[in-house]
Motif scaffolding. Sequence first.
Motif, PDB file in Angstrom:
ATOM      1  N   GLY A 163       0.802  -1.223   0.000  1.00 50.88           N
ATOM      2  CA  GLY A 163       0.000   0.000   0.000  1.00 50.88           C
ATOM      3  C   GLY A 163       0.829   1.263   0.000  1.00 50.88           C
ATOM      4  N   LEU A 164       2.073   1.184  -0.496  1.00 52.60           N
ATOM      5  CA  LEU A 164       2.965   2.339  -0.525  1.00 52.60           C
ATOM      6  C   LEU A 164       3.115   2.855  -1.955  1.00 52.60           C
ATOM      7  CD1 LEU A 164       5.768   0.910   1.805  1.00 52.60           C
ATOM      8  CD2 LEU A 164       3.948   2.510   2.432  1.00 52.60           C
ATOM      9  N   SER A 165       3.303   4.153  -2.082  1.00 49.68           N
ATOM     10  CA  SER A 165       3.516   4.769  -3.389  1.00 49.68           C
ATOM     11  C   SER A 165       5.004   4.839  -3.690  1.00 49.68           C
ATOM     12  CB  SER A 165       2.922   6.182  -3.424  1.00 49.68           C
ATOM     13  OG  SER A 165       1.523   6.140  -3.201  1.00 49.68           O
ATOM     14  N   LEU A 166       5.406   4.357  -4.853  1.00 46.98           N
ATOM     15  CA  LEU A 166       6.810   4.425  -5.250  1.00 46.98           C
ATOM     16  C   LEU A 166       7.132   5.832  -5.714  1.00 46.98           C
ATOM     17  CD1 LEU A 166       9.488   2.941  -5.743  1.00 46.98           C
ATOM     18  CD2 LEU A 166       8.660   2.379  -8.035  1.00 46.98           C
ATOM     19  N   ALA A 167       8.087   6.481  -5.050  1.00 50.93           N
ATOM     20  CA  ALA A 167       8.429   7.866  -5.373  1.00 50.93           C
ATOM     21  C   ALA A 167       9.638   7.952  -6.294  1.00 50.93           C
ATOM     22  CB  ALA A 167       8.691   8.653  -4.088  1.00 50.93           C
ATOM     23  N   VAL A 168      10.770   7.391  -5.865  1.00 48.83           N
ATOM     24  CA  VAL A 168      12.029   7.546  -6.610  1.00 48.83           C
ATOM     25  C   VAL A 168      12.800   6.235  -6.582  1.00 48.83           C
ATOM     26  CG1 VAL A 168      14.260   8.742  -6.704  1.00 48.83           C
ATOM     27  CG2 VAL A 168      12.202  10.006  -6.042  1.00 48.83           C
ATOM     28  N   VAL A 169      13.415   5.903  -7.711  1.00 53.19           N
ATOM     29  CA  VAL A 169      14.412   4.835  -7.772  1.00 53.19           C
ATOM     30  C   VAL A 169      15.645   5.443  -8.411  1.00 53.19           C
ATOM     31  CG1 VAL A 169      15.035   2.564  -8.668  1.00 53.19           C
ATOM     32  CG2 VAL A 169      12.661   3.032  -8.029  1.00 53.19           C
ATOM     33  N   ASP A 170      16.773   5.426  -7.689  1.00 53.80           N
ATOM     34  CA  ASP A 170      17.991   6.022  -8.233  1.00 53.80           C
ATOM     35  C   ASP A 170      19.203   5.283  -7.679  1.00 53.80           C
ATOM     36  OD1 ASP A 170      19.650   7.685  -9.690  1.00 53.80           O
ATOM     37  OD2 ASP A 170      18.762   9.538  -8.939  1.00 53.80           O
ATOM     38  N   VAL A 171      20.359   5.660  -8.166  1.00 56.30           N
ATOM     39  CA  VAL A 171      21.617   5.019  -7.787  1.00 56.30           C
ATOM     40  C   VAL A 171      22.144   5.640  -6.496  1.00 56.30           C
ATOM     41  CG1 VAL A 171      23.932   4.411  -8.596  1.00 56.30           C
ATOM     42  CG2 VAL A 171      22.069   4.682 -10.236  1.00 56.30           C
ATOM     43  N   ASP A 172      22.794   4.823  -5.665  1.00 57.91           N
ATOM     44  CA  ASP A 172      23.265   5.287  -4.359  1.00 57.91           C
ATOM     45  C   ASP A 172      24.143   6.536  -4.455  1.00 57.91           C
ATOM     46  OD1 ASP A 172      25.447   3.957  -5.513  1.00 57.91           O
ATOM     47  OD2 ASP A 172      25.534   2.394  -3.976  1.00 57.91           O
ATOM     48  N   HIS A 173      25.079   6.556  -5.384  1.00 58.43           N
ATOM     49  CA  HIS A 173      26.000   7.686  -5.471  1.00 58.43           C
ATOM     50  C   HIS A 173      25.265   8.982  -5.831  1.00 58.43           C
ATOM     51  CE1 HIS A 173      29.977   9.489  -5.805  1.00 58.43           C
ATOM     52  NE2 HIS A 173      29.598  10.060  -6.932  1.00 58.43           N
ATOM     53  N   PHE A 174      24.259   8.887  -6.681  1.00 57.10           N
ATOM     54  CA  PHE A 174      23.512  10.084  -7.063  1.00 57.10           C
ATOM     55  C   PHE A 174      22.632  10.572  -5.914  1.00 57.10           C
ATOM     56  CE2 PHE A 174      23.757   7.948 -11.444  1.00 57.10           C
ATOM     57  CZ  PHE A 174      25.055   8.402 -11.611  1.00 57.10           C
ATOM     58  N   GLY A 175      22.203   9.645  -5.063  1.00 57.83           N
ATOM     59  CA  GLY A 175      21.510  10.054  -3.842  1.00 57.83           C
ATOM     60  C   GLY A 175      22.439  10.819  -2.926  1.00 57.83           C
ATOM     61  N   ALA A 176      23.675  10.333  -2.785  1.00 56.66           N
ATOM     62  CA  ALA A 176      24.662  11.028  -1.954  1.00 56.66           C
ATOM     63  C   ALA A 176      24.971  12.405  -2.524  1.00 56.66           C
ATOM     64  CB  ALA A 176      25.940  10.194  -1.849  1.00 56.66           C
ATOM     65  N   GLU A 177      24.976  12.532  -3.851  1.00 58.59           N
ATOM     66  CA  GLU A 177      25.188  13.848  -4.478  1.00 58.59           C
ATOM     67  C   GLU A 177      24.105  14.825  -4.035  1.00 58.59           C
ATOM     68  OE1 GLU A 177      25.494  13.902  -8.685  1.00 58.59           O
ATOM     69  OE2 GLU A 177      27.281  12.629  -8.775  1.00 58.59           O
ATOM     70  N   HIS A 178      22.871  14.370  -3.999  1.00 63.19           N
ATOM     71  CA  HIS A 178      21.761  15.245  -3.604  1.00 63.19           C
ATOM     72  C   HIS A 178      21.919  15.681  -2.153  1.00 63.19           C
ATOM     73  CE1 HIS A 178      17.774  16.814  -4.667  1.00 63.19           C
ATOM     74  NE2 HIS A 178      17.450  16.601  -3.402  1.00 63.19           N
ATOM     75  N   ALA A 179      22.317  14.753  -1.288  1.00 68.37           N
ATOM     76  CA  ALA A 179      22.537  15.093   0.122  1.00 68.37           C
ATOM     77  C   ALA A 179      23.685  16.089   0.261  1.00 68.37           C
ATOM     78  CB  ALA A 179      22.835  13.831   0.925  1.00 68.37           C
ATOM     79  N   LEU A 180      24.713  15.933  -0.556  1.00 69.58           N
ATOM     80  CA  LEU A 180      25.847  16.855  -0.525  1.00 69.58           C
ATOM     81  C   LEU A 180      25.405  18.267  -0.905  1.00 69.58           C
ATOM     82  CD1 LEU A 180      28.897  17.525  -0.411  1.00 69.58           C
ATOM     83  CD2 LEU A 180      29.047  16.751  -2.797  1.00 69.58           C
TER      84      LEU A 180
END
Length: 307
Positions: A163-180
């Motif tokens: 019952g969850l909505s899928l929001a984003v699927v991405d690569v770990d390193h690109f996720g870290a880029e966003h956090a940076l």
Amino acid sequence: MKRSNAYVALHFCGKRIMAVELLHWRKTFEVTSLLERETDGSLFESLSSLSAGMPALVDHLSEEIRSIVKDGFFSATNISFCLDSRWVLTHTFPVEGTLSEAERADQLQWELSNYIEHENYDSYVTATARLDDFPQVDAILLLSASARRELISVLRIAAAKLGLSLAVVDVDHFGAEHALRWNHPELDQETAVLLGLKSDSVSMTLFRNGKPVRFRTADTLNGKTIRSVLDDFLSRNSRRDYPRKKVYVYGENKNLPEFSMQSMADAVSIEPLDPLRHLKLPRKLRKLDRATFHCYAPAVGIAMRKG
């Protein structure tokens, strides 16, 4: 009660799953829960190879998610997944700046034909991004990332089953880029490298004034030191000279390898990436050792995105 403005992100990294839940406010984010889960590694291997049948894999994944949601007291209705970079084919290549979108798509397919058989091309989902560096003025450098379409389907079906909505699927390193980017707005005035460390590989992005200039994943170090791999990455032919000012590091292990840090210490300023630096934290998380937060960087970055 479940909250529509909350997002959970799961990061698969070997025998561990890093999970984070963030509340999205108008100008900031609030961390409601962090969870690290040790597994036997079978789920990671199954998702990596897609060796199990889809129904069995969906059941395995949905049960793991259900357990994580319960143990982490997550209440979000949105879920995102952070793929291990070893599951994804990344490739950089130059294209003429005058190509149309259709011509660029044709070249992308031709480039990927060196790695993916033509008849299997449609079995992959591919995203592209522009890198801000190429020696020729009339050409641009593109970065592509391709993941198995079946893997994305497994993630989507497992989320829907709960019952969850899928929001984003991405690569770990690109996720870290966003956090940076979120936690270090000074990146817009820096020349910096984001360095992701795994037990057997590294991922690197070079930024100049906030723009990604160069990207590389080294699947194996082949006996090389982190310092030598970084030196090679920074010394590639370029139309610019890049002073080495700062390296932000994150990794799978809570304790970043000391030998890696020491081997680079004389060349660059090194700083473990704190993905929670500018996020609201509940009192229970303020007491934790911030030096270990870097391992949550991919999941935090992905949880910040709505889609």
